[in-house]
Design a protein around this motif. Structure first.
Motif, short mmCIF file in Angstrom:
data_model
loop_
_atom_site.label_atom_id
_atom_site.label_comp_id
_atom_site.label_asym_id
_atom_site.label_seq_id
_atom_site.Cartn_x
_atom_site.Cartn_y
_atom_site.Cartn_z
N SER A 116 -35.56 25.55 4.64
CA SER A 116 -35.87 25.28 6.05
C SER A 116 -36.01 26.58 6.82
O SER A 116 -36.92 26.75 7.63
CB SER A 116 -34.75 24.46 6.71
N ALA A 117 -35.07 27.50 6.59
CA ALA A 117 -35.08 28.75 7.34
C ALA A 117 -36.32 29.57 7.04
O ALA A 117 -36.86 30.26 7.91
CB ALA A 117 -33.81 29.55 7.04
N SER A 119 -39.28 28.56 6.50
CA SER A 119 -40.37 28.04 7.32
C SER A 119 -40.11 28.36 8.79
O SER A 119 -40.98 28.85 9.52
CB SER A 119 -40.46 26.54 7.08
N SER A 120 -38.92 28.12 9.23
CA SER A 120 -38.57 28.26 10.64
C SER A 120 -38.69 29.70 11.14
O SER A 120 -39.17 29.95 12.24
CB SER A 120 -37.14 27.76 10.82
N LEU A 121 -38.24 30.66 10.34
CA LEU A 121 -38.21 32.05 10.80
C LEU A 121 -39.57 32.74 10.71
O LEU A 121 -39.84 33.70 11.43
CB LEU A 121 -37.19 32.86 9.99
N GLY A 123 -42.63 31.14 10.98
CA GLY A 123 -43.72 30.45 11.65
C GLY A 123 -44.70 29.82 10.68
O GLY A 123 -45.73 29.30 11.10
N GLN A 125 -45.80 26.84 8.41
CA GLN A 125 -45.52 25.42 8.62
C GLN A 125 -44.93 24.76 7.38
O GLN A 125 -45.46 24.92 6.28
CB GLN A 125 -46.81 24.73 9.02
#
Lengths: 265, 265
Positions: A116-117, A119-121, A123, A125
Motif C-alpha cells: 500500500s505504501a 503506491s501511496s508514497l 503517486g 496508482q
C-alpha cells in the motif's frame, strides 16, 4: 481466541487503534520479526508503549512448534503479531488453519503493508501494479546476479504497461553460511539498483526508503544513478514503473525528483 | 503543513495510533467520503471519538476548488482524510502536488487498504495477485453486462496464474440520472457474482464482505452459487483466484468454505 495483529510499517504507533486495544487486553502476546521488523521500535519500545510482555519467537518456534501459541489461544486471549499485516503472505496461514482445526476462534486486525505504501508514497496508482517480486541476496539463490524469475515478472508486467514492486531481501536468523541467530541483513536500494542496472542501466526506477516513517524517502531516477546514492537506514524497496498516466508522471517528478526526460514529459 | 491520513477500513478505531494523534493535533480537519466510506462509523462518530470537527467536502470541493484546504494548510496544520489510504489511487495526488507547488509541506500517514485485506483475509498470497479491476454498475458504463476491460484483466492475470481483486462500484453523490447529493449506492457481491456468472458460471470466486470489521465474511464458491447468497451490509469485493498454491487451497477451504472439488484438492 487467537488474534493476528499487524503492527504496520514503522514503530509502536503504526498499529491501528483497534489493534492497540486488542494487544493491551490479551492474556499472552507472541510476535515474530524474522519475516520483517519495525525499524523505528525495539521490542522493549513496544512492550513499554503498549504495557505488555511480548514473547518473541524464532522461525522454528512458530512454524515447527506452534503448540505453545495454540495452547495459549485455547486457554485465553492470545495475540500473534508481526510487522506489516500478519496474513498477507502465506507464512502464517498455517498457524491460523491449525487454530481453526482445533476449534479456536481466530480474527485478523489488519496492519498497513509496504505494498500500500509503495503506491501511496509514489503517486503510482494501485490499479496499475502487476505481480510483485523479491530480489534475493546473490548468495541466497546461488548465483551472482538477478534471478530470471525477477526479470520475467518485471517484463511481463511491462508488456501490460504495469508497475512492479520489487521487495528487497531480508535475512534474519540465517546468514550466508546457514542458521545464525545473530545475523540480521537488509538489502539496500542502492545495492538492488546496481544489480538491476546490469540489465536495465538507463531504466527509470523509484526507491522507497523507510515507508511509514516520518523520514520516508522517495527517489526516482535511472537505475545506474540510484545505484550511486545512499538512502540511509532500512527498510527499502524499489518500484519499476510501467506506462505512466500523466498524473503519475507529474507525481514522480514533483514528489520523487524524477528527471523529466525519463517520464515522457 | 498538509497531512493526508488514511482512516483504514471500518470504523473510528481503524486509524493508526500515529494518525489519531495527528488528527487530534490538527487545526483543521477535512475529509471526503465520495471515493469510499467507513461503514462502521458516521462522521458524528468520528468527531466524537477523536474530539475534532470534520469538514466533509464533496467531489467539487476537493477537485475543482481545493483552495480552502490549501489555505488552511498554509496557515496551520491541516489534515485531509479518507477511508482506506488517502493516496493509493491518483484521485488526491493532484491535491498533494498543488500543496508542494505552493511550498506547503505534506506528509502521508497510511491507512489499511482493501487490497491488503483481500489478501490477508483469504489466505491468498499478496505476491500472487495481478492487476486489480473495478466492476461498474451497468448504467454507469452504458452497457448491460460486464465491460470487456474487466474480462481482459481477469484473463490476462489467469494466463499468468495470478489472482484478481475485483472492486465493486460505489456511487455517492452521482446516480443513474447524474449528480444527486443524496445518492448512495454500493454494488453488493451477489449482484457482482451474477454479472460475472454470465460468462464464468462455474468459476471459483471469493467474496469478502466488510473487510476490517469484526463481522467480516469470506466465502468461496462458484460464481453462480455466490450470486444466490446474501452477504449483508457493504462494502463488498470479489477475488477471482488464479492458480492455487496448496496452502492457498487449504485456506480457501478452511477459512472460506470453498468446495474441495473447486480448489483441486
Amino acid at each position: 481466541m487467537l488474534t493476528f495483529i499487524g503492527l504496520g510499517l514503522y514503530d509502536e504507533r503504526s498499529i491501528s487503534v483497534e489493534g492497540r486495544e486488542a494487544l493491551r487486553a490479551a492474556d499472552r502476546v507472541f510476535a515474530e520479526f524474522y519475516t520483517s521488523r519495525l525499524v523505528g521500535a525495539t521490542v522493549d519500545d513496544l512492550e513499554a508503549y503498549h504495557d505488555v510482555e511480548i514473547e518473541v519467537r524464532p522461525r522454528e518456534g512458530v512454524e515447527q512448534d506452534p503448540g505453545a501459541i495454540l495452547d495459549a489461544a485455547a486457554e485465553g486471549d492470545a495475540v500473534f503479531c508481526t510487522a506489516g499485516d500478519t496474513m498477507i503472505s502465506t507464512t502464517h496461514t498455517d498457524l491460523r488453519l491449525r487454530a481453526e482445526e482445533r476449534g479456536i476462534d481466530t480474527r485478523v486486525i489488519h496492519g498497513v503493508t509496504a505494498q500500500s505504501a509503495a503506491s501511496s508514497l509514489t503517486g503510482l496508482q494501485n490499479y496499475r501494479f502487476g505481480k510483485a517480486t523479491t530480489l534475493p541476496f546473490p548468495y541466497a539463490h546461488g548465483g551472482d546476479d538477478v534471478p530470471q524469475s525477477v526479470i520475467d515478472t518485471v517484463e511481463a508486467n511491462r508488456e501490460r504497461g504495469l508497475h512492479t514492486v520489487v521487495y528487497l531481501d531480508i535475512k534474519v536468523g540465517t546468514g550466508p553460511t546457514g542458521p545464525d541467530p545473530d545475523h540480521e541483513e537488509y538489502m539496500t536500494a542502492d545495492v538492488a539498483a546496481a544489480l538491476l542496472a546490469e540489465g536495465w542501466r538507463d531504466e527509470l526506477a523509484v526507491v522507497i526508503a523507510r515507508a511509514g516513517s516520518p523520514d520516508a524517502v522517495v527517489a526516482a531516477d535511472r537505475l545506474s544513478a540510484l545505484a550511486e546514492r545512499d538512502f540511509g537506514d532500512p527498510l527499502h524497496l524499489l518500484v519499476i514503473p510501467g506506462d505512466l498516466h500523466h498524473v503519475e508522471a507529474d507525481a514522480l517528478v514533483g514528489l520523487a525528483g524524477a528527471p523529466t526526460e525519463l517520464v515522457g514529459e
